[in-house]
Motif scaffolding. Structure first.
Motif, PDB file in Angstrom:
ATOM      1  N   ILE A  57       1.158  -0.964  -0.036  1.00 45.09           N
ATOM      2  CA  ILE A  57       0.227   0.095  -0.248  1.00 45.09           C
ATOM      3  C   ILE A  57       1.556   1.254  -0.443  1.00 45.09           C
ATOM      4  O   ILE A  57       0.444   2.220  -1.021  1.00 45.09           O
ATOM      5  N   VAL A  58       1.944   1.149   0.883  1.00 40.78           N
ATOM      6  CA  VAL A  58       2.890   1.795   1.187  1.00 40.78           C
ATOM      7  C   VAL A  58       3.735   1.861  -0.156  1.00 40.78           C
ATOM      8  O   VAL A  58       4.971   1.323  -0.011  1.00 40.78           O
ATOM      9  N   LYS A  59       4.387   2.909  -0.993  1.00 43.61           N
ATOM     10  CA  LYS A  59       5.437   3.037  -1.838  1.00 43.61           C
ATOM     11  C   LYS A  59       6.044   4.395  -1.852  1.00 43.61           C
ATOM     12  O   LYS A  59       5.847   5.341  -0.962  1.00 43.61           O
ATOM     13  N   PRO A  60       8.165   3.955  -1.987  1.00 48.43           N
ATOM     14  CA  PRO A  60       8.429   4.885  -2.070  1.00 48.43           C
ATOM     15  C   PRO A  60       7.941   6.227  -2.190  1.00 48.43           C
ATOM     16  O   PRO A  60       7.791   6.517  -3.664  1.00 48.43           O
ATOM     17  N   GLY A  61       8.724   7.105  -1.374  1.00 45.94           N
ATOM     18  CA  GLY A  61       8.251   8.351  -1.096  1.00 45.94           C
ATOM     19  C   GLY A  61       6.766   9.662  -1.246  1.00 45.94           C
ATOM     20  O   GLY A  61       6.311  10.032  -1.441  1.00 45.94           O
ATOM     21  N   ALA A  62       6.104   8.542  -0.904  1.00 45.91           N
ATOM     22  CA  ALA A  62       4.220   8.419  -1.034  1.00 45.91           C
ATOM     23  C   ALA A  62       4.556   8.956   0.812  1.00 45.91           C
ATOM     24  O   ALA A  62       5.128   9.717   1.857  1.00 45.91           O
ATOM     25  N   THR A  63       3.233  10.257   0.576  1.00 46.83           N
ATOM     26  CA  THR A  63       3.164  10.926   1.980  1.00 46.83           C
ATOM     27  C   THR A  63       1.292  10.317   2.628  1.00 46.83           C
ATOM     28  O   THR A  63       1.162  10.081   1.812  1.00 46.83           O
ATOM     29  N   VAL A  64       1.800  10.180   3.600  1.00 50.10           N
ATOM     30  CA  VAL A  64       0.952   9.553   4.045  1.00 50.10           C
ATOM     31  C   VAL A  64       0.156   9.880   5.711  1.00 50.10           C
ATOM     32  O   VAL A  64       0.949  10.722   6.065  1.00 50.10           O
ATOM     33  N   VAL A  65      -0.951   9.358   5.682  1.00 46.60           N
ATOM     34  CA  VAL A  65      -1.858   9.943   6.889  1.00 46.60           C
ATOM     35  C   VAL A  65      -2.207   8.621   7.607  1.00 46.60           C
ATOM     36  O   VAL A  65      -2.975   8.278   6.972  1.00 46.60           O
ATOM     37  N   VAL A  66      -1.972   8.514   9.452  1.00 43.85           N
ATOM     38  CA  VAL A  66      -2.440   7.628   9.714  1.00 43.85           C
ATOM     39  C   VAL A  66      -3.536   8.385  10.845  1.00 43.85           C
ATOM     40  O   VAL A  66      -2.672   9.281  11.208  1.00 43.85           O
ATOM     41  N   LYS A  67      -4.710   8.313  10.929  1.00 45.32           N
ATOM     42  CA  LYS A  67      -5.533   8.388  11.748  1.00 45.32           C
ATOM     43  C   LYS A  67      -6.108   7.255  12.793  1.00 45.32           C
ATOM     44  O   LYS A  67      -6.570   6.745  12.666  1.00 45.32           O
ATOM     45  N   PRO A  68      -5.192   7.776  13.920  1.00 45.16           N
ATOM     46  CA  PRO A  68      -5.353   7.064  14.863  1.00 45.16           C
ATOM     47  C   PRO A  68      -6.719   7.829  15.315  1.00 45.16           C
ATOM     48  O   PRO A  68      -7.475   8.931  15.287  1.00 45.16           O
ATOM     49  N   ASN A  69      -7.939   7.086  16.723  1.00 43.74           N
ATOM     50  CA  ASN A  69      -9.193   7.615  17.307  1.00 43.74           C
ATOM     51  C   ASN A  69      -7.616   8.328  18.478  1.00 43.74           C
ATOM     52  O   ASN A  69      -7.302   7.212  19.518  1.00 43.74           O
ATOM     53  N   LEU A  95       7.621   4.157   7.282  1.00 41.29           N
ATOM     54  CA  LEU A  95       8.708   4.757   7.224  1.00 41.29           C
ATOM     55  C   LEU A  95       9.496   3.135   6.498  1.00 41.29           C
ATOM     56  O   LEU A  95      10.724   3.797   5.683  1.00 41.29           O
ATOM     57  N   LYS A  96       9.544   2.593   7.091  1.00 39.24           N
ATOM     58  CA  LYS A  96      10.490   1.126   5.952  1.00 39.24           C
ATOM     59  C   LYS A  96      10.256   0.979   4.532  1.00 39.24           C
ATOM     60  O   LYS A  96      11.015   0.695   4.701  1.00 39.24           O
ATOM     61  N   ALA A  97       8.944   1.747   4.838  1.00 39.47           N
ATOM     62  CA  ALA A  97       8.693   0.849   3.010  1.00 39.47           C
ATOM     63  C   ALA A  97       8.958   2.413   2.433  1.00 39.47           C
ATOM     64  O   ALA A  97       8.430   2.271   1.090  1.00 39.47           O
ATOM     65  N   GLY A  98       8.988   3.601   2.860  1.00 38.82           N
ATOM     66  CA  GLY A  98       9.364   4.458   2.198  1.00 38.82           C
ATOM     67  C   GLY A  98       9.175   5.253   2.144  1.00 38.82           C
ATOM     68  O   GLY A  98       9.389   6.658   1.268  1.00 38.82           O
ATOM     69  N   ALA A  99       8.156   6.027   3.011  1.00 38.17           N
ATOM     70  CA  ALA A  99       7.222   7.379   3.108  1.00 38.17           C
ATOM     71  C   ALA A  99       8.076   7.903   3.053  1.00 38.17           C
ATOM     72  O   ALA A  99       8.580   7.902   4.010  1.00 38.17           O
ATOM     73  N   LYS A 100       7.220   8.975   2.140  1.00 43.67           N
ATOM     74  CA  LYS A 100       8.715  10.388   2.886  1.00 43.67           C
ATOM     75  C   LYS A 100       7.874  11.495   3.759  1.00 43.67           C
ATOM     76  O   LYS A 100       8.987  11.783   4.720  1.00 43.67           O
ATOM     77  N   LYS A 101       6.999  11.369   4.182  1.00 46.14           N
ATOM     78  CA  LYS A 101       6.153  11.765   4.966  1.00 46.14           C
ATOM     79  C   LYS A 101       5.058  10.854   5.722  1.00 46.14           C
ATOM     80  O   LYS A 101       4.154  10.903   5.102  1.00 46.14           O
TER      81      LYS A 101
END
Length: 293
Positions: A57-69, A95-101
C-alpha cells in the motif's frame, strides 16, 4: 486440426477457464488479518504481514496519513483511544516502506493538547524523523461533494484528502449511540463543522462519507476493548484485554469481524449495515477470509 486434438484443446480451455473463475472469485473475497499477542508492536507487524506487508500500500516517496482515535483525554490503559504502540508501529512500518512523510492527527472531543499527550500517542511519536503529529487547522478543511442520501456535502480535512495513502486506526469500543465505534465511524475524526448534526441519521450519514472517502487500510486496535460507557469511558472495569490487532483493506469486513469480539453480530450495528447496503464492503462473515497469526 484433428478432432481428438480439438477436443483436448477444448478440455484444457475449459479447465483454464474454471481455474480463472476460481482465482477471480478468490480475489474478490475480502481478507481480514487477526494477530494476537501481548507484545503489541510485534502483534501489529504480524497483522500487517498476514495481509502481505504494508509495502503493498505504501510506496517509496508517499505521503501517508495515519488516523488513530485520540479524541479523549484518557490514558492508553483506559481504552478510549488507539494504543500508542499500535500507532507507532504502523508509522515505523510506513517509514520502512519508504514513505516520505507520515502525518498523524485527529479532531478531538476533549481538549486537543491534553488528548494528544495523555493518549500517549504524541509522546510515542516524538522525535521520529519525517513524522508530523499535527493539530488540525480550521482553514485546511475543504468542502467535499458527497451527493449522499443524507449528506450532500461536508467539510473534510484537506491533508487527509490529499494524502497518497490514508491508514485508518480506530480502537474497538462501545458507543452509546451506535452500539460500537470501529473503522467506519473513525472517519468522523476528519470531519469539520457540527458533527453532532449527523447523529439523527448517523448510520446513513457515515455511509455517505465513507462512500466518497475510503481508507487504503484499516487497522483496528483490539489490544484492549471498551465494553461499556463508550466512547469516552473512564472506568477500568469496562476495559477488557484481548491482545488482538485486526487489519483489512475492507473497512466493512474489518468492522464485521471486530463486532464479534463484543459477542455481537455485524447486522446488529446499523453503521456496518448501512455501509454494506451501499456496497462499501462485505459484512457476511461467511464471505470473509479470516487469517490468524
Amino acid at each position: 486440426m484433428e478432432r481428438r486434438n480439438f477436443l483436448k484443446l477444448l478440455g484444457l480451455s475449459s479447465i483454464f477457464y474454471q481455474s480463472l473463475l476460481r482465482d477471480l472469485s478468490a480475489a474478490e473475497i475480502p481478507k481480514v488479518a487477526v494477530a494476537e499477542g501481548k507484545d503489541f508492536a510485534l502483534t501489529t507487524r504480524r497483522a500487517l504481514a498476514l495481509l502481505g506487508g504494508i509495502g503493498l500500500i505504501v510506496k517509496p516517496g508517499a505521503t501517508v496519513v495515519v488516523k488513530p482515535n485520540m479524541g479523549w483525554d484518557r490514558s492508553a490503559e483506559q481504552g478510549a483511544n488507539t494504543h500508542p504502540l499500535v500507532v507507532r508501529t504502523v508509522v515505523e512500518e510506513c517509514l520502512k516502506a519508504g514513505a516520505k512523510k507520515v502525518k498523524v492527527f485527529d479532531r478531538t472531543c476533549n481538549d486537543e493538547r491534553r488528548c494528544y499527550v495523555n493518549s500517549g500517542i504524541e509522546p510515542a511519536l516524538r522525535g521520529m524523523k519525517n513524522v508530523d503529529v499535527k493539530h488540525l487547522e480550521e482553514e485546511r478543511y475543504k468542502k467535499v461533494a458527497l451527493n449522499g442520501k443524507v449528506l450532500k456535502e461536508w467539510e473534510l480535512y484537506g491533508e487527509a484528502l490529499s494524502a497518497d495513502v490514508y491508514i485508518n486506526i480506530p480502537v474497538a469500543k462501545h458507543h452509546g449511540l451506535t452500539g460500537l465505534t470501529l473503522g467506519l465511524k473513525n472517519v468522523m475524526g476528519i470531519m469539520g463543522g457540527n458533527r453532532g448534526a449527523i447523529h439523527k441519521h448517523i448510520d446513513v450519514a457515515l455511509a455517505d462519507i465513507n462512500a466518497v472517502f475510503k481508507p487504503h487500510l484499516t487497522i483496528i486496535d483490539a489490544t484492549r476493548i471498551l465494553t461499556a460507557h463508550g466512547p469516552q469511558g473512564g472506568d477500568m472495569r469496562d476495559v477488557r484485554a484481548l491482545n488482538k490487532v485486526i487489519a483489512s483493506t475492507d473497512t466493512v469486513a474489518a468492522d464485521a469481524y471486530a463486532t464479534t469480539l463484543f459477542g455481537m453480530k455485524p447486522e446488529e450495528i446499523s453503521v456496518t449495515v448501512a455501509a454494506y447496503r451501499r456496497g462499501l464492503g462485505e459484512m457476511d462473515l461467511k464471505k470473509i477470509k479470516v487469517v490468524k497469526g
